[in-house]
Design a protein around this motif. Structure first.
Motif: not given
Ligand code: ADP
Length: 223
Positions: A20, A114, A116, A195-198, A206, A209-210, A212-213
């Motif tokens: 990532q 972040i 992950l 920021k919790n990212i699935n 993934v 998602r990151s 966006k946050a």
């Protein structure tokens, strides 16, 4: 002073931080500063730090806080990383390292930390099959090898299993993650930047998602 993005990434071993970070560092045009990569480069070059750190790293133990903190501080001073932004990977890894970083850069200067999030069963499976390029650290696996004979698709380097990806060392690193690094989730939640990212899913999913946050945190900073 306008910065690209000031980011930290947290996540268990095998959560996909390295992969990532390479993509996020391209997207935001910021350097990826990985304490593990820096230490491994010292080991390969047999510097005094590398010689001292190798045995602890192979066993999955942590390098003393002061040593890693000095190494990272020196890196942050290079090419004015602080003014252009960066993504920190593998540091901080203990509350004491986070406090040392606070003395240097206040938590509210960071755009996002972040986290992950990937379940233990998934990381264990990923770590057992992980292979990495010795030169550029690109990540492969036994089920997704490079195209030609364990030669990196990106730089032509040799793709190998990391010396610390043994079962014993993996279990020790995960144990230390829970004990030493997990408290940082609370630490940065309190600082209001976590920021919790699935982290389960295709790398591109993934990544989205990151982004966006992070973008929403950057927008808040600009507004
Ligand atoms: P992983 O997250 O898979 O354990 P890293 O590449 O982040 O891998 O780190 C590899 C090793 O380098 C760690 O097991 C540890 O020995 C050392 N290391 C890296 N970062 C730190 C840190 N911030 N503090 C202490 N030791 C570190």
């Amino acid at each position: 002073m306008d910065t690209g993005a000031l980011l930290v990434i947290l996540g268990k071993q095998g959560a996909g931080k390295g992969t990532q970070c390479v993509m996020l560092s391209r997207y935001y045009a910021i350097p990826h500063i990985s304490s593990g990569d820096m230490l491994r480069s010292n080991v390969r070059q047999k510097t005094p730090l590398g010689i001292k750190a190798k045995a602890a790293m192979d066993a999955g133990e942590l390098i003393p806080d002061e040593i890693v903190t000095e190494m990272i501080k020196a890196r942050l001073l290079q090419d004015s990383a602080i003014s252009t932004g960066f993504i920190l990977d593998g540091f901080p890894r203990t509350v004491s390292q986070a406090k040392a970083l606070d003395d240097y850069i206040l938590p509210n200067k960071f755009d996002a930390v972040i986290n992950l999030d990937v379940p233990q069963a998934v990381v264990l499976k990923r770590l057992a099959s992980r292979r990495v390029c010795q030169d550029c650290q690109a990540v492969y696996s036994t089920s997704m090898p490079p195209k030609v004979n364990w030669t990196c698709d990106i730089c032509g380097g040799e793709v190998v299993q990391r010396d610390d990806d043994t079962e014993e060392s993996i279990l020790r690193r995960l144990e230390l993650y829970d004990k030493e690094t997990y408290p940082l989730i609370d630490y940065y939640t309190k600082a209001n930047i976590l920021k919790n990212i699935n982290g389960v899913g295709a790398t591109e999913v993934v990544l989205k998602r990151s982004i966006k946050a992070i973008d929403s945190a950057l927008k808040l900073r600009k507004d």
